[in-house]
Design a protein around this motif. Structure first.
Motif, PDB file in Angstrom:
ATOM      1  N   THR A 136      95.963   7.633  15.241  1.00 54.27           N
ATOM      2  CA  THR A 136      94.688   7.289  15.738  1.00 54.27           C
ATOM      3  C   THR A 136      93.305   6.589  14.857  1.00 54.27           C
ATOM      4  OG1 THR A 136      93.486   9.506  15.916  1.00 54.27           O
ATOM      5  CG2 THR A 136      94.716   8.499  17.620  1.00 54.27           C
ATOM      6  N   ASP A 143      96.413  15.186  15.632  1.00 55.20           N
ATOM      7  CA  ASP A 143      96.831  13.968  15.435  1.00 55.20           C
ATOM      8  C   ASP A 143      98.182  14.055  14.404  1.00 55.20           C
ATOM      9  OD1 ASP A 143      94.690  12.823  16.593  1.00 55.20           O
ATOM     10  OD2 ASP A 143      95.055  10.924  14.591  1.00 55.20           O
ATOM     11  N   TRP A 144      98.609  14.978  13.503  1.00 57.80           N
ATOM     12  CA  TRP A 144     100.365  14.386  12.754  1.00 57.80           C
ATOM     13  C   TRP A 144     100.487  16.175  12.212  1.00 57.80           C
ATOM     14  CZ3 TRP A 144      99.941  15.348   7.657  1.00 57.80           C
ATOM     15  CH2 TRP A 144      98.307  14.569   7.255  1.00 57.80           C
ATOM     16  N   CYS A 169      92.206   2.466  18.005  1.00 56.00           N
ATOM     17  CA  CYS A 169      92.948   3.427  17.630  1.00 56.00           C
ATOM     18  C   CYS A 169      94.178   2.726  16.133  1.00 56.00           C
ATOM     19  CB  CYS A 169      94.069   3.681  18.350  1.00 56.00           C
ATOM     20  SG  CYS A 169      95.268   2.594  19.155  1.00 56.00           S
ATOM     21  N   SER A 171     101.461   8.083  16.650  1.00 60.32           N
ATOM     22  CA  SER A 171     100.492   9.256  16.540  1.00 60.32           C
ATOM     23  C   SER A 171      99.143   9.243  15.493  1.00 60.32           C
ATOM     24  CB  SER A 171     101.019  10.765  15.938  1.00 60.32           C
ATOM     25  OG  SER A 171     101.449  10.206  14.616  1.00 60.32           O
ATOM     26  N   CYS A 196      97.312   1.766  16.877  1.00 64.39           N
ATOM     27  CA  CYS A 196      98.625   1.838  17.656  1.00 64.39           C
ATOM     28  C   CYS A 196      99.499   0.973  17.567  1.00 64.39           C
ATOM     29  CB  CYS A 196      98.847   2.647  19.200  1.00 64.39           C
ATOM     30  SG  CYS A 196      97.520   4.295  18.706  1.00 64.39           S
ATOM     31  N   ASN A 204      91.107  15.627  12.263  1.00 61.43           N
ATOM     32  CA  ASN A 204      91.760  14.983  12.527  1.00 61.43           C
ATOM     33  C   ASN A 204      93.521  14.870  12.721  1.00 61.43           C
ATOM     34  OD1 ASN A 204      89.766  13.126  14.333  1.00 61.43           O
ATOM     35  ND2 ASN A 204      88.870  12.863  12.647  1.00 61.43           N
TER      36      ASN A 204
END
Ligand SMILES: NC(=O)C1=CN([C@@H]2O[C@H](COP(=O)(O)OP(=O)(O)OC[C@H]3O[C@@H](n4cnc5c(N)ncnc54)[C@H](O)[C@@H]3O)[C@@H](O)[C@H]2O)C=CC1
Ligand SMILES: CC(=O)[C@H](N)C(=O)O
Length: 373
Positions: A287, A343-344, A20, A285, A22, A339
């Motif tokens: 990925t 995600d954001w 991911c 946030s 992160c 995505n």
């Protein structure tokens, strides 16, 4: 052999780190004792992390093209005029020169780039310099130098100085064997232009530096961008800007793509908003490090019809440019940006109707102001 031990540990971390992305600092350059340019491990002593300052200190490369001046305006409003430096190899017009810091920077000159980053305590780097699809095909050696060698300089400087790095990619990073309707984030990418090849290279190198050196690399694949107050730099989607200028100036537009060529497009305000949002997004946030973003998709015929709702007299003829048409035929028709939305929180504001009204209003008011002077 301490070096071997360190590398073994690093290799273990690489296998264990989640896909991911992160964990931003999985492998700081210092932990392996050399930077991508083989400088000593303490060479990043002068880097300033974002947390040490109230606002990021931003450098925009290739800032005098279609997108850079607008982005500088947006970022200066948010972070302060002097915290955003525009750079390019061209001479800026007065309006740009007097609106905030501008500096000469050739991305092929590594030492000069490093000096700018150090002297100005840069923390964010927005890398806009590039040769776009059509001009790239007209000068492949230069496109290769600017888009690939230049990117290597940028990546090394960013990794060495702990910068957050944004590099835009494009719908042009896909090719004829990619799914075209819609095109997801992850699929076959075999573009047939030097521009597309260089952008896939940028996506992969940025992600590699992220996992290998902990570089905070962020990338959005932009669709064709449409703007009223800046000219496009030689791409395949340029027709969607030119139609507005010609409609207002002459009432006649010659389109270099076939009427049914469908491509993803976006109004510049949405593009700049997305860029700011992904740069400000918490790393947790994200990925992925490279996201598709989209707003609308249309053909020249559909765009012309929308413009004709406002200007019934507009005449559109087609004189197809074989090179641009071949490029467009290999690009996505619709872009899947689910995505980014998930995600954001990416969300566009401008659809085609809104875009056309905004473009025509802007260009008409500019024309009236010009006539009044
Ligand atoms: N405008 C669009 O529709 C899209 C743009 N993008 C990407 O966004 C970025 C910005 O795009 P635009 O502003 O439209 O590009 P543009 O072509 O209008 O501007 C590029 C700028 O790079 C500068 N440049 C060229 N060689 C350089 C060098 N050696 N050192 C420093 N600067 C150099 C040029 O002088 C120019 O001002 C590019 O990376 C492009 O690939 C991606 C998708 C769509
Ligand atoms: C979509 C792009 O990347 C650019 N506008 C081009 O047409 O080359």
């Amino acid at each position: 052999m301490p070096v071997v031990r360190t590398l073994t540990r690093v290799a273990k971390q690489m296998t264990l780190s989640p896909a991911c992305g992160c964990q931003v600092s999985v492998m700081p350059i210092r932990s392996i004792g050399f930077s991508p340019r083989q400088v000593p491990s303490d060479a990043s002593f002068h880097s300033v992390s974002f947390s040490e300052t109230d606002h990021p200190r931003v450098l925009i490369t290739g800032g005098l093209g279609q997108l850079g001046v607008g982005l500088a305006k947006l970022l200066r409003k948010r972070y302060g005029k002097n915290n955003v430096i525009l750079s390019d190899i061209r001479k800026p017009p007065d309006s740009v020169f007097y609106s905030g810091p501008f500096i000469y920077s050739d991305i092929l000159d590594y030492k000069n780039l490093r000096e700018i980053v150090v002297n100005n305590r840069i923390t964010w780097l927005i890398h806009y310099s590039a040769l776009l699809s059509a001009v790239g095909e007209a000068n492949v050696p230069l496109a290769r130098a600017v888009n690939i060698t230049g990117l290597h300089n940028i990546l090394d400087i960013a990794a060495e100085h702990g910068l957050r790095l944004f590099v835009p990619s494009t719908i042009g990073a896909f090719g004829p064997t990619s799914p075209r309707n819609p095109t997801p984030d992850l699929c076959v990418q075999r573009p047939r232009t030097i521009y597309g090849v260089s952008k896939v290279h940028a996506e992969l190198m940025g992600e590699y530096y992220h996992y290998r050196y902990g570089l905070d690399f962020r990338c959005l694949r932009y669709p064709g961008i449409i703007s009223a107050d800046s000219q496009p730099g030689g791409g395949t989607t340029d027709y969607a800007v030119q139609i507005f200028h010609d409609a207002i100036k002459t009432g006649r537009f010659t389109c270099n793509l076939k009427p049914d060529t469908r491509l993803p497009m976006m109004y510049i305000d949405d593009c700049l908003k997305a860029t700011l949002e992904v740069m400000e997004a918490p790393a947790s946030s994200l990925t992925m490090r490279t996201y598709n973003i989209n707003a609308m998709s249309f053909t020249p015929e559909e765009l012309a019809q929308e413009v004709q709702k406002h200007m019934t007299e507009l005449e559109v003829v087609y004189d197809v440019d074989a090179i641009r048409q071949a490029i467009a035929d290999s690009w996505p028709m619709n872009f899947d940006d689910s995505n980014a939305r998930k995600d954001w929180g990416w969300k566009h504001d401008f659809d085609m109707a809104e875009l056309v009204t905004t473009m025509l209003n802007y260009l008409n008011s500019e024309r009236l102001a010009f006539q009044a002077n």
